[in-house]
Write an enzyme that holds these catalytic residues in place. Structure first.
Site, short mmCIF file in Angstrom:
data_model
loop_
_atom_site.label_atom_id
_atom_site.label_comp_id
_atom_site.label_asym_id
_atom_site.label_seq_id
_atom_site.Cartn_x
_atom_site.Cartn_y
_atom_site.Cartn_z
N LEU A 1 0.87 -1.18 0.00
CA LEU A 1 0.00 0.00 0.00
C LEU A 1 0.91 1.22 0.00
O LEU A 1 1.85 1.30 0.80
CB LEU A 1 -0.89 -0.01 1.24
CG LEU A 1 -2.12 0.91 1.27
CD1 LEU A 1 -3.03 0.65 0.08
CD2 LEU A 1 -2.88 0.70 2.57
N ASP A 2 0.67 2.17 -0.91
CA ASP A 2 1.54 3.34 -1.04
C ASP A 2 1.68 4.09 0.28
O ASP A 2 0.73 4.14 1.08
CB ASP A 2 0.98 4.30 -2.09
CG ASP A 2 1.11 3.75 -3.51
OD1 ASP A 2 2.00 2.92 -3.74
OD2 ASP A 2 0.31 4.16 -4.37
N PRO A 3 2.84 4.71 0.53
CA PRO A 3 3.05 5.45 1.78
C PRO A 3 1.99 6.52 2.03
O PRO A 3 1.59 6.74 3.17
CB PRO A 3 4.43 6.08 1.59
CG PRO A 3 5.15 5.12 0.69
CD PRO A 3 4.09 4.64 -0.27
N ALA B 1 -1.07 6.43 1.19
CA ALA B 1 -2.39 5.83 1.33
C ALA B 1 -2.61 5.32 2.75
O ALA B 1 -1.68 5.11 3.52
CB ALA B 1 -2.54 4.67 0.34
N ARG C 1 -3.83 5.33 -8.67
CA ARG C 1 -3.13 6.57 -9.07
C ARG C 1 -3.20 6.75 -10.58
O ARG C 1 -3.41 7.85 -11.09
CB ARG C 1 -1.67 6.52 -8.64
CG ARG C 1 -1.42 6.67 -7.17
CD ARG C 1 0.07 6.63 -6.87
NE ARG C 1 0.63 5.29 -6.98
CZ ARG C 1 1.78 4.99 -7.56
NH1 ARG C 1 2.48 5.94 -8.15
NH2 ARG C 1 2.22 3.75 -7.57
#
Length: 304
Positions: free
Chosen positions: A37-39, A41, A172
């Site tokens: 999971l993206d930082p 997010a 994204r």
């Protein structure tokens, strides 16, 4: 301790950071997340601990649900608010209904070009490391699927939507592509994962809450067992003798299965072998189940 802890990931931490915190809090050597999971997010990040790590390859996380907010008027190199603006456009001529129509059209099977700022690798090097040096390399487009998308609110230039999508979808990139189609550019400002396969926010806890529960010795209510996590697999209950046999790495015989539960299972079915509700192994059924004593199942992973 064996199973999954569903963490509600905060903004700013990488998925690796979260795993390290869980490992330290629970004093577990074996721990790992089921998908990055993206930082920037937040939301559902399942972390496997102990024997739960063995279940990761067999999870059904084919469907993920997110709530996202994009802002029109600028595209960034990371496709989110952490990046540098690479294109700016005017959104003020756009009507809310036309924006809604375009955003809502991003459903079904879509072709997506993975972003350079991603964990995908090229010759063993993560793309984001190449991107940080200013390099851009060719990437193959990937087919993804958006099962559903609902526009929750439009307050231009902000648009918030909730979507259900296939694993491997870059939200994204969806936002970026929406901006391109609208002609003004766009990037994500917020992203929250609401569910990932069998794991959802109802079971998620903060890292701070995890520490409190660990110190109180009260983690049972938040631990998702490997059996529950693998609930999409057909269950095959074993006798005590059968479970012991499987734990030694041997496929079960017909007598090792309780109450004739192994009859009528089609070839190619993936199974979770259980004893008293606890996963003993994951296996595949072979052609002609129970046609012989020992070669009716192929063991894929045995749990201790």
């Amino acid at each position: 301790m064996d199973g999954f802890i569903v963490i509600d990931k905060p903004i700013g931490l990488t998925s690796h950071d979260v795993v390290a915190r869980v490992r330290q809090t629970l004093r577990q050597k074996k721990a790992g997340h089921t998908g990055t999971l993206d930082p920037f997010a937040t939301g559902v990040l399942p972390v496997a601990v102990g024997e739960g790590t063995k279940a990761i390859p067999y999870l059904d996380e084919s469907t993920k649900v997110y709530r996202a907010t994009l802002i029109l008027g600028a595209a960034t190199d990371t496709q989110d608010h952490t990046g540098q603006v690479v294109h700016a456009g005017d959104w003020r001529h756009l009507e809310p209904q036309s924006v809604r129509d375009v955003v809502s059209s991003f459903t079904g099977k879509l072709s997506q070009l993975p972003p350079m700022f991603s964990a995908l690798k090229r010759d063993g090097v993560p793309l984001y490391k190449l991107a940080r040096t200013g390099r851009e390399v060719e990437r193959e487009r990937r087919e993804i699927e958006v099962f559903s998308l609902v526009v929750d609110s439009i307050d231009l230039p902000l648009v918030t939507f909730t979507l259900s999508c296939s694993r491997g979808t870059y939200v994204r990139t969806l936002a970026h592509d929406m901006g391109e189609r609208l002609g003004c550019g766009a990037h994500l400002t917020e992203l929250r994962r609401l569910s990932s396969g069998p794991f959802n926010l109802d079971r998620a806890i903060s890292l701070e809450r995890l520490k409190e529960l660990a110190e109180a010795g009260n983690l049972a209510d938040v631990l998702v067992s490997p059996s529950d996590a693998l609930g999409h697999l057909h269950a095959l209950p074993l006798t005590a003798q059968g479970a012991e046999r499987v734990r030694r790495g041997m496929p079960p015989c017909r007598e090792d299965v309780e109450h004739g539960a192994g009859t009528g299972i089609p070839a190619g079915t993936r199974l979770r072998l259980l004893r008293d509700g606890i996963v003993v192994a994951v296996a595949d059924s072979l052609a002609g189940l129970w046609s012989s004593d020992t070669k009716n199942l192929r063991l894929l992973r045995v749990f201790n």
